[in-house]
Design an enzyme around this catalytic site. Sequence first.
Site, PDB file in Angstrom:
ATOM      1  N   HIS A 229     -15.909   6.254 -27.257  1.00 55.98           N
ATOM      2  CA  HIS A 229     -15.405   4.884 -27.471  1.00 55.98           C
ATOM      3  C   HIS A 229     -16.002   3.989 -26.379  1.00 55.98           C
ATOM      4  CE1 HIS A 229     -12.896   1.652 -28.739  1.00 55.98           C
ATOM      5  NE2 HIS A 229     -11.732   2.038 -28.253  1.00 55.98           N
ATOM      6  N   HIS A 268     -21.409   4.741 -35.471  1.00 55.92           N
ATOM      7  CA  HIS A 268     -20.139   3.992 -35.510  1.00 55.92           C
ATOM      8  C   HIS A 268     -19.305   4.534 -36.650  1.00 55.92           C
ATOM      9  CE1 HIS A 268     -17.310   0.659 -35.489  1.00 55.92           C
ATOM     10  NE2 HIS A 268     -17.776   0.391 -34.279  1.00 55.92           N
ATOM     11  N   ASP A 319     -22.610  -0.870 -27.606  1.00 48.75           N
ATOM     12  CA  ASP A 319     -22.772  -0.309 -26.260  1.00 48.75           C
ATOM     13  C   ASP A 319     -24.231  -0.100 -25.897  1.00 48.75           C
ATOM     14  OD1 ASP A 319     -19.873   1.531 -27.078  1.00 48.75           O
ATOM     15  OD2 ASP A 319     -19.990  -0.128 -25.656  1.00 48.75           O
TER      16      ASP A 319
HETATM   17  C1  SDX Z   1     -17.215   1.880 -29.792  1.00 50.32           C
HETATM   18  O1  SDX Z   1     -14.191   1.808 -33.622  1.00 50.32           O
HETATM   19  C2  SDX Z   1     -14.722   0.822 -33.027  1.00 50.32           C
HETATM   20  O2  SDX Z   1     -14.738  -0.303 -33.525  1.00 50.32           O
HETATM   21  C3  SDX Z   1     -15.277   1.137 -31.670  1.00 50.32           C
HETATM   22  C4  SDX Z   1     -16.060   0.031 -31.006  1.00 50.32           C
HETATM   23  C5  SDX Z   1     -15.177  -1.139 -30.660  1.00 50.32           C
HETATM   24  O3  SDX Z   1     -15.684  -2.261 -30.540  1.00 50.32           O
HETATM   25  O4  SDX Z   1     -13.963  -0.896 -30.384  1.00 50.32           O
HETATM   26  O5  SDX Z   1     -17.098  -0.404 -31.862  1.00 50.32           O
HETATM   27  C6  SDX Z   1     -16.677   0.504 -29.695  1.00 50.32           C
HETATM   28  O6  SDX Z   1     -16.517   2.803 -29.474  1.00 50.32           O
HETATM   29  C7  SDX Z   1     -18.591   2.098 -30.345  1.00 50.32           C
HETATM   30  C8  SDX Z   1     -18.978   3.608 -30.443  1.00 50.32           C
HETATM   31  C9  SDX Z   1     -19.392   4.071 -29.061  1.00 50.32           C
HETATM   32  N1  SDX Z   1     -19.592   5.520 -29.034  1.00 50.32           N
HETATM   33  C10 SDX Z   1     -20.808   6.074 -28.941  1.00 50.32           C
HETATM   34  O7  SDX Z   1     -21.860   5.448 -28.879  1.00 50.32           O
HETATM   35  C11 SDX Z   1     -20.788   7.595 -28.846  1.00 50.32           C
HETATM   36  C12 SDX Z   1     -21.858   8.205 -29.764  1.00 50.32           C
HETATM   37  N2  SDX Z   1     -21.453   7.980 -31.118  1.00 50.32           N
HETATM   38  C13 SDX Z   1     -20.872   9.093 -31.857  1.00 50.32           C
HETATM   39  O8  SDX Z   1     -20.018   9.880 -31.078  1.00 50.32           O
HETATM   40  C14 SDX Z   1     -20.326   8.680 -33.210  1.00 50.32           C
HETATM   41  O9  SDX Z   1     -21.293   7.913 -33.809  1.00 50.32           O
HETATM   42  C15 SDX Z   1     -18.999   7.963 -33.283  1.00 50.32           C
HETATM   43  C16 SDX Z   1     -17.921   8.738 -32.626  1.00 50.32           C
HETATM   44  C17 SDX Z   1     -19.089   6.616 -32.668  1.00 50.32           C
HETATM   45  C18 SDX Z   1     -18.652   7.794 -34.764  1.00 50.32           C
HETATM   46  O10 SDX Z   1     -18.626   9.028 -35.274  1.00 50.32           O
HETATM   47  P1  SDX Z   1     -18.068   9.330 -36.755  1.00 50.32           P
HETATM   48  O11 SDX Z   1     -18.039   8.163 -37.641  1.00 50.32           O
HETATM   49  O12 SDX Z   1     -16.794  10.060 -36.600  1.00 50.32           O
HETATM   50  O13 SDX Z   1     -19.211  10.202 -37.303  1.00 50.32           O
HETATM   51  P2  SDX Z   1     -19.386  11.695 -36.893  1.00 50.32           P
HETATM   52  O14 SDX Z   1     -19.160  11.869 -35.413  1.00 50.32           O
HETATM   53  O15 SDX Z   1     -18.605  12.510 -37.841  1.00 50.32           O
HETATM   54  O16 SDX Z   1     -20.949  11.869 -37.138  1.00 50.32           O
HETATM   55  C19 SDX Z   1     -21.441  12.086 -38.446  1.00 50.32           C
HETATM   56  C20 SDX Z   1     -22.731  12.859 -38.196  1.00 50.32           C
HETATM   57  C21 SDX Z   1     -22.484  14.092 -37.331  1.00 50.32           C
HETATM   58  O17 SDX Z   1     -23.493  15.024 -37.674  1.00 50.32           O
HETATM   59  P3  SDX Z   1     -23.024  16.386 -38.428  1.00 50.32           P
HETATM   60  O18 SDX Z   1     -22.014  17.055 -37.522  1.00 50.32           O
HETATM   61  O19 SDX Z   1     -22.399  15.909 -39.746  1.00 50.32           O
HETATM   62  O20 SDX Z   1     -24.318  17.142 -38.601  1.00 50.32           O
HETATM   63  O21 SDX Z   1     -23.634  12.044 -37.452  1.00 50.32           O
HETATM   64  C22 SDX Z   1     -23.892  12.649 -36.193  1.00 50.32           C
HETATM   65  C23 SDX Z   1     -22.749  13.617 -35.933  1.00 50.32           C
HETATM   66  O22 SDX Z   1     -23.186  14.663 -35.079  1.00 50.32           O
HETATM   67  N3  SDX Z   1     -23.847  11.600 -35.178  1.00 50.32           N
HETATM   68  C24 SDX Z   1     -24.581  11.604 -34.073  1.00 50.32           C
HETATM   69  C25 SDX Z   1     -24.244  10.421 -33.401  1.00 50.32           C
HETATM   70  N4  SDX Z   1     -23.316   9.751 -34.117  1.00 50.32           N
HETATM   71  C26 SDX Z   1     -23.066  10.486 -35.200  1.00 50.32           C
HETATM   72  N5  SDX Z   1     -25.468  12.501 -33.594  1.00 50.32           N
HETATM   73  C27 SDX Z   1     -26.038  12.201 -32.413  1.00 50.32           C
HETATM   74  N6  SDX Z   1     -25.774  11.086 -31.709  1.00 50.32           N
HETATM   75  C28 SDX Z   1     -24.888  10.177 -32.174  1.00 50.32           C
HETATM   76  N7  SDX Z   1     -24.621   9.070 -31.466  1.00 50.32           N
END
Ligand code: SDX
Length: 386
Positions: A229, A268, A319
């Site tokens: 997050h 996201h 971010d």
């Molecule tokens: C913020 O919610 C909001 O509005 C938040 C925010 C706000 O203003 O409040 O926008 C602020 O928190 C932005 C997000 C910041 N976080 C990051 O940058 C951390 C990296 N991102 C990931 O952890 C991920 O993208 C999430 C947690 C943000 C979202 O994840 P989801 O929607 O739950 O998707 P997921 O984790 O289930 O991913 C789906 C697939 C997975 O692959 P598989 O396991 O299916 O093979 O996509 C991959 C994930 O591994 N994936 C990534 C990735 N993001 C998703 N792989 C590598 N790097 C990434 N960043």
Amino acid sequence: MTTEPDIKKGLAGVVVDYTAISKVNPETNSLLYRGYPVQELAATQPFEAVAYLLWHGELPDEVQLAQLRTLERSYRHLPADVRAVIDRVPIDAHPMDEVRTAASLIGARDLAGMGSVLDASGSAEENLARSIRLFAVLPAIVAYGQRRRRGLDPIEPRDDLDYAANFLWMTFGDVPEDVVVDAFNRSMILYAEHSFNASTFTARVIASTLSDLYSAVVGAIGALKGPLHGGANEAVLHIFDEIGDASNVVPWLDEALAHKRKIMGFGHRVYKRGDSRVPTMKAALDTLVEHYGRQEVAELYDKLESEFVSRKGIYPNLDYPSGPAYNLMGFDTPTFTPLFVAARVTGWTAHIMEQLASNALIRPLSAYNGPDERHVEGYVPDEAMA
Ligand code: SDX
């Protein structure tokens, strides 16, 4: 035959309530604050006006903005007892723990003498005042945290500077250049609000029990710290430091993806074709790259983005541009997520007030998958209890 429950892990895709505060639309890749596109607000408004909009539902007129600015100036000083508590936080603790502790003390001071928990949730007027107090004092807390870690004393705020310029003044001790103030002001507006994200929903759950606004904000700070997050903006800089320069992106990414690392700043839960806020923050980053002559930052940024998007089809979130932008402004990397707190406290408090007004306890169900019912060996039920 019992049917399997329809579990929505992480509440992904679940609409749990209405909110009139903001609309995140992944179909149109847009974000509205009380109906206004965030890009328009970032291009035209001071952050104080956006705070007013989130709390009141309308942009302030000149008189209302002036009144808010007067109140903000009256609360922007770091109280001595809050500084004393910050000084008790270990110097190598994470700044988010420092901010969380300070916010908790401010709440305890403000609510001291408040009779029972039944009074804690407060009136709409009391909670608006509490929101403005936190909005106004957080810059002093965040600025002092960075200065303390550099072995420097706090800098007193300047009444001749508005919110963004004063925040930079208290952090660095120089009157900031307009291009930096503008980029910082934009970042605060973009970070201010984003519907039911994890930290905001945390705040709403706490508020839904009719607990107090400060407790809800402290809980939200804890949620925002996580690298999935708010902690991602700090993590982006750690990644940039690991990579070094654009020529090392491909081997670094090969290695990272081979180890299934999450690349911070990308992806996201709601936006799946890019975060609506990124173009505005990227434009602010570009002005800073040009202003400071740091083209190598843009080269690394662009190379990592193009490589990762082409391989995984996962796009940057806010971010990703904000991390390097804060780095160019001079903020230490651990200070980045506290900056997010200072911005998001406006959205959090707007949601807390909305939740308190709805008076609806948030309490979802769970499906049990533990051991079947069983009994303690040798237990003999008490006749009277039977
Ligand atoms: C913020 O919610 C909001 O509005 C938040 C925010 C706000 O203003 O409040 O926008 C602020 O928190 C932005 C997000 C910041 N976080 C990051 O940058 C951390 C990296 N991102 C990931 O952890 C991920 O993208 C999430 C947690 C943000 C979202 O994840 P989801 O929607 O739950 O998707 P997921 O984790 O289930 O991913 C789906 C697939 C997975 O692959 P598989 O396991 O299916 O093979 O996509 C991959 C994930 O591994 N994936 C990534 C990735 N993001 C998703 N792989 C590598 N790097 C990434 N960043």
